[in-house]
Design a protein around this motif. Structure first.
Motif, short mmCIF file in Angstrom:
data_model
loop_
_atom_site.label_atom_id
_atom_site.label_comp_id
_atom_site.label_asym_id
_atom_site.label_seq_id
_atom_site.Cartn_x
_atom_site.Cartn_y
_atom_site.Cartn_z
N ARG A 1 38.21 -48.12 -43.58
CA ARG A 1 38.96 -49.28 -43.14
C ARG A 1 39.91 -49.77 -44.25
O ARG A 1 41.08 -50.07 -44.01
CB ARG A 1 37.97 -50.38 -42.74
N ASP B 1 42.86 -47.49 -44.63
CA ASP B 1 43.83 -47.74 -43.58
C ASP B 1 44.74 -48.89 -43.96
O ASP B 1 45.96 -48.83 -43.83
CB ASP B 1 43.08 -48.04 -42.28
N ARG B 2 44.12 -49.93 -44.48
CA ARG B 2 44.89 -51.09 -44.91
C ARG B 2 45.83 -50.73 -46.06
O ARG B 2 46.98 -51.16 -46.09
CB ARG B 2 43.90 -52.17 -45.35
N LEU C 1 47.17 -47.90 -46.60
CA LEU C 1 48.28 -47.10 -46.06
C LEU C 1 49.35 -48.01 -45.47
O LEU C 1 50.54 -47.75 -45.60
CB LEU C 1 47.75 -46.13 -45.01
N GLY C 2 48.90 -49.08 -44.83
CA GLY C 2 49.85 -50.05 -44.30
C GLY C 2 50.68 -50.68 -45.40
O GLY C 2 51.90 -50.83 -45.29
N ILE C 3 50.01 -51.00 -46.48
CA ILE C 3 50.71 -51.65 -47.59
C ILE C 3 51.65 -50.66 -48.27
O ILE C 3 52.78 -50.99 -48.60
CB ILE C 3 49.68 -52.23 -48.57
N SER D 1 53.22 -48.33 -46.97
CA SER D 1 54.43 -48.05 -46.20
C SER D 1 55.40 -49.23 -46.21
O SER D 1 56.51 -49.11 -45.74
CB SER D 1 54.08 -47.67 -44.76
N PRO E 1 59.93 -42.07 -46.35
CA PRO E 1 58.71 -42.75 -46.80
C PRO E 1 57.87 -41.92 -47.75
O PRO E 1 58.02 -40.70 -47.84
CB PRO E 1 57.95 -43.03 -45.50
N ILE E 2 56.99 -42.60 -48.44
CA ILE E 2 56.04 -41.93 -49.33
C ILE E 2 55.23 -40.92 -48.53
O ILE E 2 54.82 -41.20 -47.42
CB ILE E 2 55.08 -42.99 -49.94
N GLU F 1 51.96 -39.29 -47.63
CA GLU F 1 50.60 -39.77 -47.78
C GLU F 1 49.60 -38.66 -47.51
O GLU F 1 49.74 -37.90 -46.57
CB GLU F 1 50.34 -40.91 -46.78
N GLU G 1 40.21 -38.76 -37.62
CA GLU G 1 40.58 -39.35 -36.34
C GLU G 1 41.04 -40.79 -36.55
O GLU G 1 41.98 -41.25 -35.93
CB GLU G 1 39.37 -39.28 -35.40
N ILE G 2 40.36 -41.49 -37.45
CA ILE G 2 40.73 -42.88 -37.69
C ILE G 2 42.02 -42.98 -38.49
O ILE G 2 42.89 -43.78 -38.19
CB ILE G 2 39.60 -43.62 -38.43
N LEU G 3 42.15 -42.13 -39.50
CA LEU G 3 43.29 -42.32 -40.40
C LEU G 3 44.50 -41.47 -40.03
O LEU G 3 45.59 -41.73 -40.51
CB LEU G 3 42.87 -42.01 -41.84
N SER G 4 44.35 -40.51 -39.19
CA SER G 4 45.39 -39.53 -38.85
C SER G 4 46.36 -39.28 -40.01
O SER G 4 47.45 -39.79 -40.04
CB SER G 4 46.15 -39.91 -37.57
N LEU G 5 45.88 -38.48 -40.93
CA LEU G 5 46.59 -38.24 -42.18
C LEU G 5 46.34 -36.81 -42.62
O LEU G 5 45.31 -36.25 -42.29
CB LEU G 5 45.97 -39.18 -43.21
#
Ligand SMILES: Nc1ncnc2c1ncn2[C@@H]1O[C@H](COP(=O)(O)OP(=O)(O)OP(=O)(O)O)[C@@H](O)[C@H]1O
Ligand SMILES: [Mg+2]
Lengths: 269, 264
Positions: A150, A153-154, A156-158, A160, A172-173, A175, A200-204
């Motif tokens: 979790r 994920d947060r 990754l938002g920051i 971007s 973009p960076i 990841e 599945e959660i992070l799709s990265l």
């Protein structure tokens, strides 16, 4: 021009410094001119893991403040000529890391290096934002547990939104996900998330899976990046990670419990 | 659209350090039916439990108009503390008598005069009243002239397309139109649109369509795993979404102001 890689995580203690040391060493061993910078001001420990703590004279903040030049502060690794360490200060205040100062150091290092690895502190405090701001690539280090995923994920938002690339509307960076302290047995027992769950959660893009390994502690206690321990599972996993980062297709290993584990446990127990 | 900016006032000095504009907002209303704060606390607790995140940092208005006449003074300090405790930001009252208004003002709550709010028919749900007002074809000019600054709005209104994952902690607001996401929406992320919301990927966060009160807005998603879905303020939290509708493509819309989730 060097490529700037930030090693980051939302949660602390997930293995960023271990990863920074391994990645930097791995790149350097493959002939890339590499420097690894400790952004964790006040909590210096990259130099311990790199085994150069007794050679620190000047640090990153000294350079930013103009109290030393880069050549005085950079520590050349004794095992690999291509590798330099720029240690953090143990004593200074985090705010001494100014954006201008950091940029100046990165620009200067860019001229004669291929890769700059930034070992970030956890979370989104000042040191972490400075480490990520100038990044081209980010490796988000995650443990296979819900809270870590979790927080990643947060992060990754920051990433971007709070980076030079985002502000300048550039590409973009890039990841990458690195799962560390992966314990296949505990995954099977349902005590930890599996690689698939996390992806599945992070799709990265998954850069690697580093197993939970005693070798990590042993190596860092003796100041040797674990990637140099070629016998160890963690060392091999980090080596694979470096290959993947450089573009090789390498299958993932250490995802499943060892088969013989069952029997040996049976007889041992 | 609910936002109804007045024409720009020209500044006589020519200095433009700010603009004064009017905008209207859809806000939850806590309609008190009982002056006994303890009783309110018990009911509210149960409600918030179901959607703890929904109320976090949400400005709310306390509506006093349906209190039985002759109830004594309301213990505003208690009430305000209670709401804040649930993460809400109580900022004003409406429909109170003179005493009540004075007590509210003493606590620095704004007293929203009747002229700001068109009296809707008595609604049963928190927040629906304000929504009635919002969808009226010609909102009263004074509407919400006392409201705080509007949230950041993107230029190039209309619709918004996002093709990267929306991560936990990120909020996306398509003002004045539809929002399409061609990626995953993480739990902890928040999508908002004045129009419809389309998600082509798992929807694990929250999706609020019809933010400006549009009861016709819909949410379409391929894989519903949302924490909360809302159309024009009518919401449902994850707990209230039946298992057979989870993980499948659905559309979500209002039918007589009742939130419906339907398999596609
Ligand atoms: N694969 C692994 N197997 C076993 N132990 C590990 C592994 N990776 C890291 N550790 C241990 O976890 C601890 C934290 O590692 P590390 O210092 O690299 O994390 P960090 O993310 O840099 O922490 P911080 O957020 O405090 O900077 C250390 O004790 C390290 O030895
Ligand atoms: Mg560290």
């Amino acid at each position: 021009m060097a490529r700037i890689i930030v090693i980051t995580s939302g949660k602390g203690g997930v293995g960023k410094t271990t990863t920074s040391a391994a990645l930097a060493m791995g790149l350097a061993q493959r002939g890339k001119r590499t420097v690894v910078i400790d952004f964790d001001v006040g909590l210096r420990n990259l130099d311990l893991i790199m085994g150069c703590e007794r050679r620190v004279v000047y640090d990153f903040i000294n350079v930013i403040n103009g109290e030393a030049n880069l050549n005085q502060a950079l520590i050349r690794d004794k095992r690999c000529d291509n590798l330099y360490v720029l240690p953090a200060s143990q004593t200074r205040d985090k705010d001494a890391l100014t954006k201008e100062g950091v940029e100046q150091v990165l620009v200067e290092l860019s001229h004669n290096h291929d890769f700059i690895v930034c070992d970030s502190p956890a979370g989104i405090e000042h040191g972490a934002t400075m480490a990520m701001y100038f990044a081209d690539d980010a490796i988000v280090v995650t443990n296979p547990e819900v809270s870590s995923v979790r927080d990643s994920d947060r992060m990754l938002g920051i990433l971007s939104s709070r980076s030079r690339r985002a502000e300048n509307n550039e590409e973009p960076i890039r990841e990458y996900l690195l799962l560390t302290r992966y314990d296949p047995l505990r995954v099977v027992n349902g005590e930890m998330l599996s690689v698939e769950d996390v992806q599945e959660i992070l799709s990265l893009k998954l850069l690697g899976v580093v197993p939970e390994s005693k070798a990590v502690l042993t190596s860092s206690n003796s100041g040797i990046p674990v990637i140099l321990d070629r016998e160890s599972d963690a060392g091999q996993a980090y080596s694979d990670m470096v290959s993947r980062y450089l573009g090789d297709e390498v299958p993932h290993r250490f995802l499943h419990p060892e088969k013989k584990g069952f029997l040996s446990r049976l007889f041992r127990g | 659209m609910a936002v109804n900016p007045n024409p720009r006032k020209t500044d006589p000095d020519g200095s433009r350090s700010f603009e004064l504009k009017a905008a209207s907002f859809t806000l939850p209303i806590i309609r008190l039916l009982d002056a006994n704060v303890e009783a309110v606390a018990a009911r509210l607790g149960a409600k918030v439990e179901k959607a703890p995140d929904f109320f976090r940092n949400t400005p709310v208005v306390i509506d006093l108009s349906d209190l039985p006449s002759g109830v004594g003074a309301i213990e505003f300090p208690l009430l305000v503390g209670l709401l804040r405790g649930y993460g809400m930001i109580p900022f004003g009252v409406r429909g109170g008598n003179r005493e009540q208004n004075a007590a509210a003002e003493a606590l620095e709550l704004a007293v929203l005069r009747e002229s700001y709010v068109r009296r809707g028919k008595s609604a049963n749900e928190t927040s629906t009243k304000e929504i009635d007002m919002e969808v009226s074809p010609t909102p009263p000019r004074e509407a919400a002239s006392s409201t705080p600054a509007p949230p950041a709005r993107r230029p190039g209104q209309g619709f918004m397309l996002i093709n990267r994952p929306v991560r936990s902690g990120q909020r996306v607001y398509a003002s004045g139109g539809d929002l399409s996401i061609v990626a995953a929406v993480s739990s902890g992320a928040e999508l908002m649109a004045d129009g419809n919301i389309h998600v082509y990927g798992p929807l694990r966060g929250r999706a609020l369509a019809g933010m400006n009160g549009n009861l016709e807005a819909r949410i379409f998603c391929q894989d519903l795993q949302a924490e909360l879905v809302s159309i024009a303020g009518h919401y449902r939290v994850s707990e209230g979404i039946p298992t057979e509708l989870r993980g499948v493509p659905v559309q979500i819309f209002l039918d007589q102001k009742i939130l419906r989730i339907e398999k596609l």
